[in-house]
Design a protein around this motif. Structure first.
Motif, PDB file in Angstrom:
ATOM      1  N   PHE A 110       0.834  -1.188   0.000  1.00  0.00           N
ATOM      2  CA  PHE A 110       0.000   0.000   0.000  1.00  0.00           C
ATOM      3  C   PHE A 110       0.873   1.244   0.000  1.00  0.00           C
ATOM      4  O   PHE A 110       1.919   1.285   0.644  1.00  0.00           O
ATOM      5  CB  PHE A 110      -0.917   0.024   1.229  1.00  0.00           C
ATOM      6  CG  PHE A 110      -1.997  -1.012   1.166  1.00  0.00           C
ATOM      7  CD1 PHE A 110      -3.130  -0.789   0.401  1.00  0.00           C
ATOM      8  CD2 PHE A 110      -1.881  -2.208   1.858  1.00  0.00           C
ATOM      9  CE1 PHE A 110      -4.130  -1.733   0.333  1.00  0.00           C
ATOM     10  CE2 PHE A 110      -2.873  -3.165   1.797  1.00  0.00           C
ATOM     11  CZ  PHE A 110      -4.007  -2.927   1.037  1.00  0.00           C
ATOM     12  N   VAL A 111       0.441   2.243  -0.689  1.00  0.00           N
ATOM     13  CA  VAL A 111       1.142   3.513  -0.743  1.00  0.00           C
ATOM     14  C   VAL A 111       0.551   4.410   0.336  1.00  0.00           C
ATOM     15  O   VAL A 111      -0.663   4.496   0.489  1.00  0.00           O
ATOM     16  CB  VAL A 111       0.960   4.177  -2.133  1.00  0.00           C
ATOM     17  CG1 VAL A 111       1.597   5.543  -2.161  1.00  0.00           C
ATOM     18  CG2 VAL A 111       1.520   3.287  -3.219  1.00  0.00           C
ATOM     19  N   THR A 112       1.400   5.071   1.091  1.00  0.00           N
ATOM     20  CA  THR A 112       0.936   6.026   2.084  1.00  0.00           C
ATOM     21  C   THR A 112       0.633   7.343   1.378  1.00  0.00           C
ATOM     22  O   THR A 112       1.471   7.871   0.654  1.00  0.00           O
ATOM     23  CB  THR A 112       2.002   6.245   3.174  1.00  0.00           C
ATOM     24  OG1 THR A 112       2.297   4.993   3.779  1.00  0.00           O
ATOM     25  CG2 THR A 112       1.513   7.230   4.212  1.00  0.00           C
ATOM     26  N   ILE A 113      -0.573   7.832   1.593  1.00  0.00           N
ATOM     27  CA  ILE A 113      -1.022   9.064   0.954  1.00  0.00           C
ATOM     28  C   ILE A 113      -0.970  10.197   1.973  1.00  0.00           C
ATOM     29  O   ILE A 113      -1.506  10.069   3.075  1.00  0.00           O
ATOM     30  CB  ILE A 113      -2.472   8.918   0.432  1.00  0.00           C
ATOM     31  CG1 ILE A 113      -2.585   7.810  -0.597  1.00  0.00           C
ATOM     32  CG2 ILE A 113      -2.993  10.235  -0.109  1.00  0.00           C
ATOM     33  CD1 ILE A 113      -2.039   8.127  -1.951  1.00  0.00           C
ATOM     34  N   ASP A 114      -0.343  11.296   1.615  1.00  0.00           N
ATOM     35  CA  ASP A 114      -0.321  12.498   2.435  1.00  0.00           C
ATOM     36  C   ASP A 114      -1.678  13.194   2.247  1.00  0.00           C
ATOM     37  O   ASP A 114      -1.990  13.687   1.160  1.00  0.00           O
ATOM     38  CB  ASP A 114       0.822  13.409   1.976  1.00  0.00           C
ATOM     39  CG  ASP A 114       0.910  14.697   2.782  1.00  0.00           C
ATOM     40  OD1 ASP A 114      -0.150  15.297   3.087  1.00  0.00           O
ATOM     41  OD2 ASP A 114       2.038  15.105   3.092  1.00  0.00           O
TER      42      ASP A 114
END
Length: 169
Positions: free
Chosen positions: A3-7
């Protein structure tokens, strides 16, 4: 695949590059006329006629809109104070004019660019928001009234038509 961490702030700023109209969703509780400014409003269906509004779960309105008729008021370019007032930032000189409605109808703001009066249809989980679908029961527009817009974190008004821009090669 991970999973990509989204700001969240960066995402919000990026979403802000999509220009939207500014609306106030109005409703009534025990005779009190209430409203909430939002720009998360869209058409869903023509048959049946449905619209969608997305309300932050933390808002007072999100807890009270379930099962209630409501009106989506499209604000005019002259109603910036209304937008701020219903966003929880009371404006000292803001006078809220309400359209005369038949008893039993949800309250509607006067002087708007348009409105959609809705009966509740369904609500859905939308993460940190609740998605409310409303069945359009009545609507109207003021064709010569320009809407209030929101783009890049700022309120704006319509500046002209893209067709008017002459492009040279």
């Amino acid at each position: 695949m991970g999973f990509v961490t989204i700001d969240g702030r960066l995402l919000r700023n990026s979403l802000g590059h999509f220009a939207t109209g500014v609306t106030v969703v109005t409703y009534e509780i025990d005779g009190e006329q209430l409203g909430l400014t939002l720009n998360a409003f869209t058409a869903v269906s023509l048959d049946p006629p449905l619209i969608l509004v997305s309300l932050d779960r933390r808002s007072y309105a999100s807890k009270n809109l379930e099962g209630r008729p409501f009106v989506v008021n499209i604000l005019s370019g002259a109603q910036l104070q209304h937008a701020m007032n219903f966003a929880g930032k009371p404006q000292q000189d803001c006078i809220i004019d309400w359209h005369d409605c038949t008893p039993g109808q949800p309250p509607r703001l006067a002087g708007c660019a348009g409105y959609f009066e809705c009966a509740p249809w369904h609500s859905h989980d939308g993460g940190d928001h609740i998605l409310y679908l409303g069945e359009v029961k009545d609507f109207g527009v003021a064709p010569d009234v320009e809407p209030l817009l929101f783009y890049g974190g700022k309120f704006r008004t319509v500046g002209g038509y893209a067709d008017d821009v002459v492009q040279t090669s």
